[in-house]
Design a protein around this motif. Structure first.
Motif, PDB file in Angstrom:
ATOM      1  N   LYS A 165       1.112  -0.991  -0.081  1.00 35.34           N
ATOM      2  CA  LYS A 165       0.159   0.049   0.149  1.00 35.34           C
ATOM      3  C   LYS A 165       1.022   1.240   0.149  1.00 35.34           C
ATOM      4  O   LYS A 165       1.365   1.811   1.445  1.00 35.34           O
ATOM      5  CB  LYS A 165      -0.709   0.197   1.039  1.00 35.34           C
ATOM      6  N   GLY A 166       0.776   2.031  -1.296  1.00 38.90           N
ATOM      7  CA  GLY A 166       1.776   3.171  -0.904  1.00 38.90           C
ATOM      8  C   GLY A 166       0.727   4.392  -0.556  1.00 38.90           C
ATOM      9  O   GLY A 166      -0.231   4.292  -0.041  1.00 38.90           O
ATOM     10  N   LYS A 167       0.912   5.557  -1.512  1.00 44.36           N
ATOM     11  CA  LYS A 167       0.615   6.786  -0.552  1.00 44.36           C
ATOM     12  C   LYS A 167      -0.783   6.760  -0.498  1.00 44.36           C
ATOM     13  O   LYS A 167      -1.959   6.947   0.250  1.00 44.36           O
ATOM     14  CB  LYS A 167       1.253   8.007  -0.771  1.00 44.36           C
ATOM     15  N   ASN A 168      -1.480   6.849  -1.914  1.00 45.95           N
ATOM     16  CA  ASN A 168      -2.394   6.885  -2.217  1.00 45.95           C
ATOM     17  C   ASN A 168      -3.069   5.576  -2.610  1.00 45.95           C
ATOM     18  O   ASN A 168      -4.253   5.166  -2.323  1.00 45.95           O
ATOM     19  CB  ASN A 168      -3.109   7.620  -3.300  1.00 45.95           C
ATOM     20  N   ASP A 169      -2.580   3.820  -3.266  1.00 42.74           N
ATOM     21  CA  ASP A 169      -3.066   2.403  -3.808  1.00 42.74           C
ATOM     22  C   ASP A 169      -2.144   2.205  -3.528  1.00 42.74           C
ATOM     23  O   ASP A 169      -0.969   2.234  -3.132  1.00 42.74           O
ATOM     24  CB  ASP A 169      -3.676   3.354  -4.633  1.00 42.74           C
ATOM     25  N   TRP A 170      -3.374   0.513  -3.513  1.00 48.54           N
ATOM     26  CA  TRP A 170      -1.429  -0.187  -3.200  1.00 48.54           C
ATOM     27  C   TRP A 170      -1.076  -0.361  -5.061  1.00 48.54           C
ATOM     28  O   TRP A 170      -2.133  -0.025  -6.512  1.00 48.54           O
ATOM     29  CB  TRP A 170      -3.031  -1.601  -3.586  1.00 48.54           C
ATOM     30  N   PRO A 202      -2.689   0.787   7.127  1.00 49.84           N
ATOM     31  CA  PRO A 202      -2.330   1.467   6.833  1.00 49.84           C
ATOM     32  C   PRO A 202      -0.806   1.835   5.240  1.00 49.84           C
ATOM     33  O   PRO A 202      -1.250   1.230   5.292  1.00 49.84           O
ATOM     34  CB  PRO A 202      -0.957   2.035   8.060  1.00 49.84           C
ATOM     35  N   GLN A 203      -0.574   2.753   5.126  1.00 43.96           N
ATOM     36  CA  GLN A 203       0.168   2.995   3.825  1.00 43.96           C
ATOM     37  C   GLN A 203       1.891   2.324   4.989  1.00 43.96           C
ATOM     38  O   GLN A 203       1.629   2.050   5.724  1.00 43.96           O
ATOM     39  CB  GLN A 203       0.884   4.580   3.724  1.00 43.96           C
ATOM     40  N   GLY A 204       2.270   1.464   3.744  1.00 42.10           N
ATOM     41  CA  GLY A 204       3.793   0.813   4.248  1.00 42.10           C
ATOM     42  C   GLY A 204       2.693  -1.288   4.048  1.00 42.10           C
ATOM     43  O   GLY A 204       4.118  -1.439   4.263  1.00 42.10           O
ATOM     44  N   SER A 205       1.632  -0.842   4.079  1.00 44.14           N
ATOM     45  CA  SER A 205       1.239  -2.292   4.482  1.00 44.14           C
ATOM     46  C   SER A 205       1.588  -3.570   3.253  1.00 44.14           C
ATOM     47  O   SER A 205       1.213  -3.433   2.382  1.00 44.14           O
ATOM     48  CB  SER A 205      -0.539  -2.735   4.693  1.00 44.14           C
ATOM     49  N   ILE A 206       1.709  -4.981   3.226  1.00 45.69           N
ATOM     50  CA  ILE A 206       1.407  -5.760   2.364  1.00 45.69           C
ATOM     51  C   ILE A 206       0.930  -6.731   2.789  1.00 45.69           C
ATOM     52  O   ILE A 206       0.416  -6.715   3.867  1.00 45.69           O
ATOM     53  CB  ILE A 206       3.344  -6.357   2.754  1.00 45.69           C
ATOM     54  N   VAL A 207       0.290  -7.126   1.503  1.00 48.22           N
ATOM     55  CA  VAL A 207      -0.749  -8.477   1.349  1.00 48.22           C
ATOM     56  C   VAL A 207       0.007  -9.307   0.258  1.00 48.22           C
ATOM     57  O   VAL A 207      -0.015  -8.210  -0.437  1.00 48.22           O
ATOM     58  CB  VAL A 207      -2.152  -7.922   0.898  1.00 48.22           C
ATOM     59  N   ILE A 233      -4.534 -30.533   5.165  1.00 47.82           N
ATOM     60  CA  ILE A 233      -3.002 -30.027   5.244  1.00 47.82           C
ATOM     61  C   ILE A 233      -2.610 -29.134   5.817  1.00 47.82           C
ATOM     62  O   ILE A 233      -3.040 -28.420   6.566  1.00 47.82           O
ATOM     63  CB  ILE A 233      -4.462 -28.474   3.837  1.00 47.82           C
ATOM     64  N   ILE A 234      -1.255 -28.724   5.985  1.00 51.68           N
ATOM     65  CA  ILE A 234       0.015 -29.290   7.035  1.00 51.68           C
ATOM     66  C   ILE A 234       0.791 -27.780   6.633  1.00 51.68           C
ATOM     67  O   ILE A 234       1.078 -28.320   5.299  1.00 51.68           O
ATOM     68  CB  ILE A 234       0.590 -29.558   7.688  1.00 51.68           C
ATOM     69  N   ASP A 235       1.012 -26.759   6.991  1.00 52.32           N
ATOM     70  CA  ASP A 235       1.993 -26.045   6.605  1.00 52.32           C
ATOM     71  C   ASP A 235       2.372 -24.173   7.453  1.00 52.32           C
ATOM     72  O   ASP A 235       1.750 -24.424   8.166  1.00 52.32           O
ATOM     73  CB  ASP A 235       1.339 -25.342   5.251  1.00 52.32           C
ATOM     74  N   TYR A 236       3.537 -23.950   6.909  1.00 47.80           N
ATOM     75  CA  TYR A 236       3.313 -23.089   8.040  1.00 47.80           C
ATOM     76  C   TYR A 236       3.334 -22.041   7.011  1.00 47.80           C
ATOM     77  O   TYR A 236       2.558 -21.582   5.854  1.00 47.80           O
ATOM     78  CB  TYR A 236       5.047 -22.281   7.886  1.00 47.80           C
ATOM     79  N   GLY A 237       2.279 -20.435   7.835  1.00 50.42           N
ATOM     80  CA  GLY A 237       1.445 -19.950   7.712  1.00 50.42           C
ATOM     81  C   GLY A 237       0.344 -19.274   8.708  1.00 50.42           C
ATOM     82  O   GLY A 237       0.945 -19.326   9.599  1.00 50.42           O
ATOM     83  N   ASP A 238      -0.297 -19.032   8.424  1.00 48.29           N
ATOM     84  CA  ASP A 238      -1.426 -18.068   9.206  1.00 48.29           C
ATOM     85  C   ASP A 238      -2.517 -17.851   9.202  1.00 48.29           C
ATOM     86  O   ASP A 238      -3.241 -18.071   7.438  1.00 48.29           O
ATOM     87  CB  ASP A 238      -1.142 -16.523   9.755  1.00 48.29           C
ATOM     88  N   TRP A 239      -3.386 -17.174   9.948  1.00 51.95           N
ATOM     89  CA  TRP A 239      -4.735 -16.787   9.274  1.00 51.95           C
ATOM     90  C   TRP A 239      -4.302 -15.101   9.001  1.00 51.95           C
ATOM     91  O   TRP A 239      -4.955 -14.226   9.603  1.00 51.95           O
ATOM     92  CB  TRP A 239      -6.038 -16.985  10.890  1.00 51.95           C
ATOM     93  N   GLY A 240      -5.185 -15.005   7.610  1.00 53.10           N
ATOM     94  CA  GLY A 240      -4.618 -14.219   7.115  1.00 53.10           C
ATOM     95  C   GLY A 240      -3.502 -13.342   6.289  1.00 53.10           C
ATOM     96  O   GLY A 240      -2.562 -14.111   7.270  1.00 53.10           O
ATOM     97  N   SER A 241      -3.510 -12.746   5.687  1.00 54.89           N
ATOM     98  CA  SER A 241      -1.960 -12.209   5.251  1.00 54.89           C
ATOM     99  C   SER A 241      -2.094 -10.595   5.960  1.00 54.89           C
ATOM    100  O   SER A 241      -2.493  -9.542   4.964  1.00 54.89           O
ATOM    101  CB  SER A 241      -2.317 -12.383   4.015  1.00 54.89           C
ATOM    102  N   ASN A 242      -1.131 -10.087   6.666  1.00 53.83           N
ATOM    103  CA  ASN A 242      -0.715  -8.539   6.350  1.00 53.83           C
ATOM    104  C   ASN A 242       0.583  -8.561   6.368  1.00 53.83           C
ATOM    105  O   ASN A 242       1.598  -7.255   6.682  1.00 53.83           O
ATOM    106  CB  ASN A 242      -1.621  -8.220   7.324  1.00 53.83           C
TER     107      ASN A 242
END
Ligand code: SAH
Length: 354
Positions: A165-170, A202-207, A233-242
């Motif tokens: 997420k940049g200043k105005n948009d993704w 917020p700005q700077g977030s990664i998805v 299914i078994i893996d390294y990971g999480d609930w959601g991505s940010n």
């Protein structure tokens, strides 16, 4: 310069920056220089080690759980016993050893493995020489039978796209070239609506998003919804991505994903929330549970004590360390997560909850 790096630089110079997904696909699967097509990455002398390679207990508990689910569904015969990305074949070996004593299970099973690596296919052939195995290219090639499927550290290899997420948009995180070096650059094309749900970030977030993961898990859920069965299914990971989870490992050490294209492992965390959201309209999906908790629920401590009775000295020390490594929250116990899929109206495998 690494051969594949030269090829990628040439492509980027000709066609412009490439997505992380395209980069992962080429680095992992390039027919001549791809990581999985050329190398055996698993083991103490290689790049990484996985749960089934750490202890037989992992495969035994998962195997018995799958077999119990098969019994719960009325012991359908025949059925498909399928593994995605079986590595050296150790997990399937343990599953098959422990299910030998389940009446009718072996007689009813048709083993199907999905594996892209010729090197690992050979290893699987050796490890499972006493069984009749069919290798298939995709879930679409499965016979129309109940499906009991397992995937450990498979979905983390599937390509992801990454957005910042940049200043105005993704904007999409892409891979470009400066001189002869690969580097991260931001894409100029504006990604669209899927970002509504992330508008609050917020700005700077990664998805991150993995269209391949959603396509494949949807195909599995559709198969199970139509013909019955279960998937774990078994893996390294999480609930959601940010956050940025795109990573590379070589010789058991993390390195930049851009330094050794085709020669280091590339993975990203699996977003279990995205899988669950996509699959909920099709089948019953469990909530996400950590590997440590699930293995404890399946009785790993009792099994560990049982095995320990015939061990001493270094073997016992290694066994205790393996139990801890699989289950402890500071080791693989919390980093790795699991979900299970069954048809609507069916009981989830033991240890999984709605
Ligand atoms: N499940 C094994 C190995 C995990 S490593 C274990 O737990 O030890 C990832 C596995 O998936 C390897 O066997 C690799 O060759 C395979 N793989 C990776 N990408 C794949 C793809 N796109 N199609 C089929 N197999 C793939």
């Amino acid at each position: 310069m690494i051969k594949l790096q030269k090829i990628l630089c040439r492509q980027i110079n000709r066609f412009g920056p490439m997505s992380i997904a395209d980069y992962m696909t080429q680095c992992l699967l390039h027919p001549d220089y791809g990581y999985y097509t050329q190398k055996n990455p698993i083991g103490a002398n290689s790049d990484f080690i996985t749960s089934p390679e750490i202890s037989q207990m992992f495969g035994e508990l998962i195997g018995l759980n799958l077999a119990q689910t098969w019994l719960d569904q009325g012991s359908p015969s025949p059925f498909c016993l399928t593994e995605l990305g079986p590595g050296q074949g150790s997990l399937m070996q343990d599953i098959l050893r422990v299910t030998k004593s389940i009446p009718g299970f072996h007689a009813a099973m048709k083993i199907n493995l999905v594996e892209v690596s010729p090197t690992l296919k050979k290893r699987q052939k050796q490890a499972l020489a006493q069984y009749s195995i069919t290798w298939i290219d995709s879930i679409a090639d499965l016979p129309t039978l109940p499906l009991f499927l397992i995937a450990n550290e498979f979905f983390d290899c599937l390509p992801i796209r990454q957005f910042l997420k940049g200043k105005n948009d993704w904007q999409e995180q892409m891979i470009g070239v400066t001189d002869t070096q690969l580097c991260f650059v931001l894409g100029t094309k504006k990604p669209n609506e899927i970002f509504q749900e992330y508008a609050h970030l917020p700005q700077g977030s990664i998805v991150e998003a993995s269209p391949s993961t959603l396509a494949l898990s949807t195909a599995i859920a559709l198969h199970i919804a139509s013909f019955g069965g279960a998937a774990i299914i078994i893996d390294y990971g999480d609930w959601g991505s940010n956050s940025d989870t795109f990573q590379s490992v070589k010789d058991h050490k993390k390195c930049s994903p851009l330094t050794y294209p085709g020669q280091s492992d590339l993975t990203a965390h699996v977003d279990f929330k995205a899988i669950s959201t996509a699959l909920s309209p099709i089948a019953k999906i469990s909530s996400m549970v950590t590997q440590g908790i699930l293995l404890e629920r399946l009785g790993i401590t009792t099994r560990a004590q049982q095995l320990a009775q015939n061990m001493s000295k270094d073997t016992l020390k290694n066994h205790i360390a393996a139990h801890r490594r699989l289950t402890h929250p500071d080791e693989m116990g919390a980093l790795f997560k699991m979900i299970a899929i069954v048809a609507n109206g069916q009981k989830l495998p033991t240890g999984f909850e709605d």
